[in-house]
Write a protein that holds these residues in place. Sequence first.
Motif, mmCIF file in Angstrom:
data_model
loop_
_atom_site.group_PDB
_atom_site.id
_atom_site.type_symbol
_atom_site.label_atom_id
_atom_site.label_comp_id
_atom_site.label_asym_id
_atom_site.label_seq_id
_atom_site.Cartn_x
_atom_site.Cartn_y
_atom_site.Cartn_z
ATOM 1 N N PRO A 12 0.826 -1.209 0.000
ATOM 2 C CA PRO A 12 0.000 0.000 0.000
ATOM 3 C C PRO A 12 0.860 1.259 0.000
ATOM 4 C CG PRO A 12 0.067 -0.943 2.196
ATOM 5 C CD PRO A 12 0.781 -1.916 1.302
ATOM 6 N N VAL A 13 0.261 2.365 -0.430
ATOM 7 C CA VAL A 13 0.983 3.637 -0.513
ATOM 8 C C VAL A 13 0.937 4.294 0.861
ATOM 9 C CG1 VAL A 13 1.159 5.855 -1.690
ATOM 10 C CG2 VAL A 13 0.327 3.843 -2.936
ATOM 11 N N TRP A 14 2.104 4.425 1.479
ATOM 12 C CA TRP A 14 2.170 4.818 2.894
ATOM 13 C C TRP A 14 1.623 6.208 3.166
ATOM 14 C CZ3 TRP A 14 5.063 9.028 4.510
ATOM 15 C CH2 TRP A 14 5.999 9.530 3.605
ATOM 16 N N ASN A 15 1.724 7.127 2.176
ATOM 17 C CA ASN A 15 1.276 8.501 2.419
ATOM 18 C C ASN A 15 -0.061 8.823 1.752
ATOM 19 O OD1 ASN A 15 2.566 8.298 -0.072
ATOM 20 N ND2 ASN A 15 3.392 10.371 -0.012
ATOM 21 N N LEU A 16 -0.869 7.780 1.480
ATOM 22 C CA LEU A 16 -2.270 7.953 1.106
ATOM 23 C C LEU A 16 -3.126 7.493 2.279
ATOM 24 C CD1 LEU A 16 -2.551 6.654 -2.599
ATOM 25 C CD2 LEU A 16 -2.527 9.033 -1.805
#
Length: 502
Positions: A209-213
């Motif tokens: 997963p995209v950590w900063n979304l």
Amino acid sequence: MKKIGFDSKKYIEEQSKYILERVNHYDKLYLEFGGKLIGDKHAKRVLPGFDEDSKIKMLQKLKDQAEILMCVYAGDIERNKVRGDLGITYDMDVLRLIDELREYGLEVNSVVITRYTGQPSTKLFINKLERRNIKVYKHGLIEGYPSDVDLIMGEGGFAKNEYIPTTKPIVVVTGPGGGSGKLATCLNQLYHENRQGTQAGYSKFETFPVWNLPLKHPVNIAYEAATVDLKDVNMIDSFHFEAYNEVAVNYNRDVETFPVIKRIIERITGHQAVYQSPTDMGVNRVGFGIVDDQVVQKAAKQEIIRRCFATEVDFKKGLVEEDIVNRMRLIMEDAGLKKEDREPVLPARTYSEQIKQQTGTNEPVSIMALELPNGKTITGKTSALMDSGAAVILNAVKELGNIADEILLLSPVILETIQAMKTEQLHSKNTALTANEILIALAISAVTNPTAELAYQQLSKLEDAQAHSTVMIGKDNEQTLKRLGIDITCDPIFASENLFYI
């Protein structure tokens, strides 16, 4: 025209720079690469504008400083595990990856067989590699890994596994899929490097997963859908929040294993780990390449629906258990989606029902609907001559080339000859021509028939088209459609009562 939500050029530049910054802290950095190194179709679908080969292109920029270790789990070779997007087994995918990496000018150091216990099929694979002058290293099963740190650090742990000599400051550790043993290989190398006095470090490159979304961003939910069979769950990285008072998203396996991985690294290096969270370990900058969040959200929602169809088809084939299907349905509900939100689904089902009413049959009717990039939906049905995939392709290229429907692109004599060859010479029980066979016929006809040539020229416009079938299609047809760039989903319905021939 397809809307773009992601800037690949910006991403490659940002990612390359960040990796080099991380390398500066060590003599050598072991970089675990999760996801697909080449041909990342999932990322391309959820991040419109993402170059599916952007990761390998980024590594190509670093090729003078990087070499590759390829990991594959012996158990995956033994049970002929298949990579779903390509339809090839993991051992064959290793060979494919080596070829493609070499084409990009990247050095493949060796192949590492993980959790090797002398499996027969794996022995044959090792022979195949070694006779093509590819170095092979064998790492055995370590009892208690990763939780029993004392055992791992003892003579029965990393010490018994071979050290793999490397020469570049960046060592990329990758493999054909999840569970290949990439992390264990990295830690094994760290153990041996530090014993030799080399200051080696570890980082992880994982696109999703995209950590900063946000946790519930559709892109992150799409990751859960893509790994539903692995039972991955996105969660807030509690270690990161505690250390920095900053919200970051990771997934359950990384968060759960972080404390023990941190302890192992501290035992190996002899000093406190520099990482305070699993997010710290990562070097992923994909979130910074998003330039239009609305476009990305819409694309990710469509990917969730596609994954739902794929999971239900796998259940019908007996490949996954019912709890996986139920988990997938919960993901759909969580995202507020239904299967009919996929554009070609209703046209395909509606046409199928019309034919059933006209013919009075209750048998499955094979219809494929294809939504072109221009928004128009085309349909095709299985007949005695060709299957629905072949029919919809011909109808689509006619539409794209403004060719009247009544004009025959392919001579009936040619098609009948191909059918006769299938049944009489090749002894096939499937008489209907497949998409691949129709494409070959179209390519041959294009040499002498200007109209067929016009239709042939339209094939490239099928890239990113969306298709849906009212029945499950064969693997060959599925792969042909995917090679054309068409995203295909199917209702979980068998095309016939036949167990082998479909």
